[in-house]
Design a protein around this motif. Structure first.
Motif, short mmCIF file in Angstrom:
data_model
loop_
_atom_site.label_atom_id
_atom_site.label_comp_id
_atom_site.label_asym_id
_atom_site.label_seq_id
_atom_site.Cartn_x
_atom_site.Cartn_y
_atom_site.Cartn_z
N ALA A 156 7.69 -4.15 -1.56
CA ALA A 156 6.74 -5.07 -2.18
C ALA A 156 6.83 -4.92 -3.70
CB ALA A 156 5.33 -4.76 -1.69
N GLY A 157 6.49 -5.98 -4.41
CA GLY A 157 6.58 -5.96 -5.86
C GLY A 157 5.62 -5.00 -6.54
N ALA A 158 4.55 -4.62 -5.86
CA ALA A 158 3.54 -3.74 -6.47
C ALA A 158 3.89 -2.26 -6.35
CB ALA A 158 2.18 -3.99 -5.81
N ILE A 159 5.01 -1.93 -5.74
CA ILE A 159 5.40 -0.53 -5.54
C ILE A 159 5.85 0.06 -6.86
CG2 ILE A 159 7.07 0.96 -4.37
CD1 ILE A 159 4.93 -0.15 -2.57
N SER A 160 5.39 1.28 -7.14
CA SER A 160 5.79 1.95 -8.38
C SER A 160 7.13 2.64 -8.18
CB SER A 160 4.74 2.98 -8.79
OG SER A 160 4.75 4.07 -7.89
N ALA A 165 7.76 5.66 -8.87
CA ALA A 165 7.50 7.00 -8.31
C ALA A 165 7.46 6.96 -6.79
CB ALA A 165 6.20 7.55 -8.87
N GLN A 166 6.85 5.90 -6.22
CA GLN A 166 6.81 5.76 -4.77
C GLN A 166 8.21 5.54 -4.21
OE1 GLN A 166 3.86 2.61 -4.95
NE2 GLN A 166 2.47 3.83 -3.69
N LEU A 167 9.00 4.73 -4.90
CA LEU A 167 10.37 4.49 -4.45
C LEU A 167 11.21 5.76 -4.57
CD1 LEU A 167 11.25 0.95 -5.81
CD2 LEU A 167 10.90 1.63 -3.45
N GLU A 168 10.97 6.53 -5.61
CA GLU A 168 11.73 7.78 -5.79
C GLU A 168 11.45 8.75 -4.65
OE1 GLU A 168 12.45 11.32 -9.05
OE2 GLU A 168 11.19 9.62 -9.58
N THR A 169 10.19 8.83 -4.21
CA THR A 169 9.84 9.68 -3.07
C THR A 169 10.59 9.23 -1.83
OG1 THR A 169 7.63 10.05 -3.99
CG2 THR A 169 7.93 10.50 -1.66
N LEU A 170 10.60 7.92 -1.58
CA LEU A 170 11.31 7.38 -0.43
C LEU A 170 12.81 7.68 -0.53
CD1 LEU A 170 11.62 5.62 2.13
CD2 LEU A 170 11.76 3.64 0.60
N PHE A 171 13.40 7.45 -1.70
CA PHE A 171 14.84 7.66 -1.86
C PHE A 171 15.21 9.13 -1.68
CE2 PHE A 171 15.14 3.63 -4.63
CZ PHE A 171 15.25 2.86 -3.50
N ARG A 172 14.33 10.04 -2.07
CA ARG A 172 14.60 11.47 -1.85
C ARG A 172 14.62 11.79 -0.36
NH1 ARG A 172 14.62 14.45 -6.52
NH2 ARG A 172 13.53 13.53 -8.29
N VAL A 173 13.70 11.20 0.41
CA VAL A 173 13.67 11.41 1.86
C VAL A 173 14.95 10.83 2.48
CG1 VAL A 173 12.49 10.74 4.00
CG2 VAL A 173 11.16 11.47 2.01
N SER A 185 0.82 -1.22 0.00
CA SER A 185 0.00 0.00 0.00
C SER A 185 0.85 1.27 0.00
CB SER A 185 -0.93 0.00 1.22
OG SER A 185 -0.16 -0.02 2.41
N GLY A 186 2.19 1.11 0.06
CA GLY A 186 3.08 2.26 0.02
C GLY A 186 3.48 2.80 1.38
N ASP A 187 3.07 2.11 2.46
CA ASP A 187 3.45 2.55 3.81
C ASP A 187 4.91 2.21 4.08
OD1 ASP A 187 0.87 3.43 4.32
OD2 ASP A 187 0.26 1.50 5.17
#
Length: 132
Positions: A101-105, A107-115, A68-70
């Motif tokens: 999780a395999g369903a993560i986009s 874009a979601q990973l990029e947000t995390l990596f920026r943080v 779910s992106g959490d």
């Protein structure tokens, strides 16, 4: 009388240069091979759940990104503001292990990596499950 060897109009130096070119190419390729081979890590990746004996066993990760992106650390869901305080220190010398999780986009990973980058993390290992 023996005729002189055919040189096709080339000087001795140009013939030597022509003969050395394949050797130079070979040395360059060997150099590139050892540069790449030297960059490979000696430590193996942790065993992923789908490859292990037990499907319920999770690999060790400092941070888990759910489907779910959490963002979770030790089962606790964290926000952008609380995440850096719950992770191991960025200067510890150990890479941060992030299981996603395999369903993560992307874009979601990029947000995390920026943080993570803004918190000082430069060495991150991303763990995912292989597609079947």
């Amino acid at each position: 009388m023996v005729p002189p060897p055919s040189t096709s109009g080339k000087t001795l130096m140009s013939r030597v240069e022509d003969a050395l070119l394949p050797l130079i190419n070979l040395v360059f390729l060997l150099l590139m091979f050892f540069i790449v081979a030297g960059q490979l890590a000696d430590e193996p990746l942790p065993e992923l759940p789908s490859t292990g004996a037990s499907q319920s066993q999770q690999p060790y990760a400092d941070l888990l990104v759910t489907a779910s992106g959490d963002w979770q650390v030790a089962g606790e869901t964290l926000t952008r503001e609380t995440l850096p305080g719950r992770l191991p220190g960025a200067q510890s010398g150990q890479p941060l292990k992030v299981a996603a999780a395999g369903a993560i986009s992307m874009a979601q990973l990029e947000t995390l990596f920026r943080v993570l980058a803004s918190s000082g993390y430069t060495d991150i290992i991303l763990l995912t499950e292989p597609s079947s």
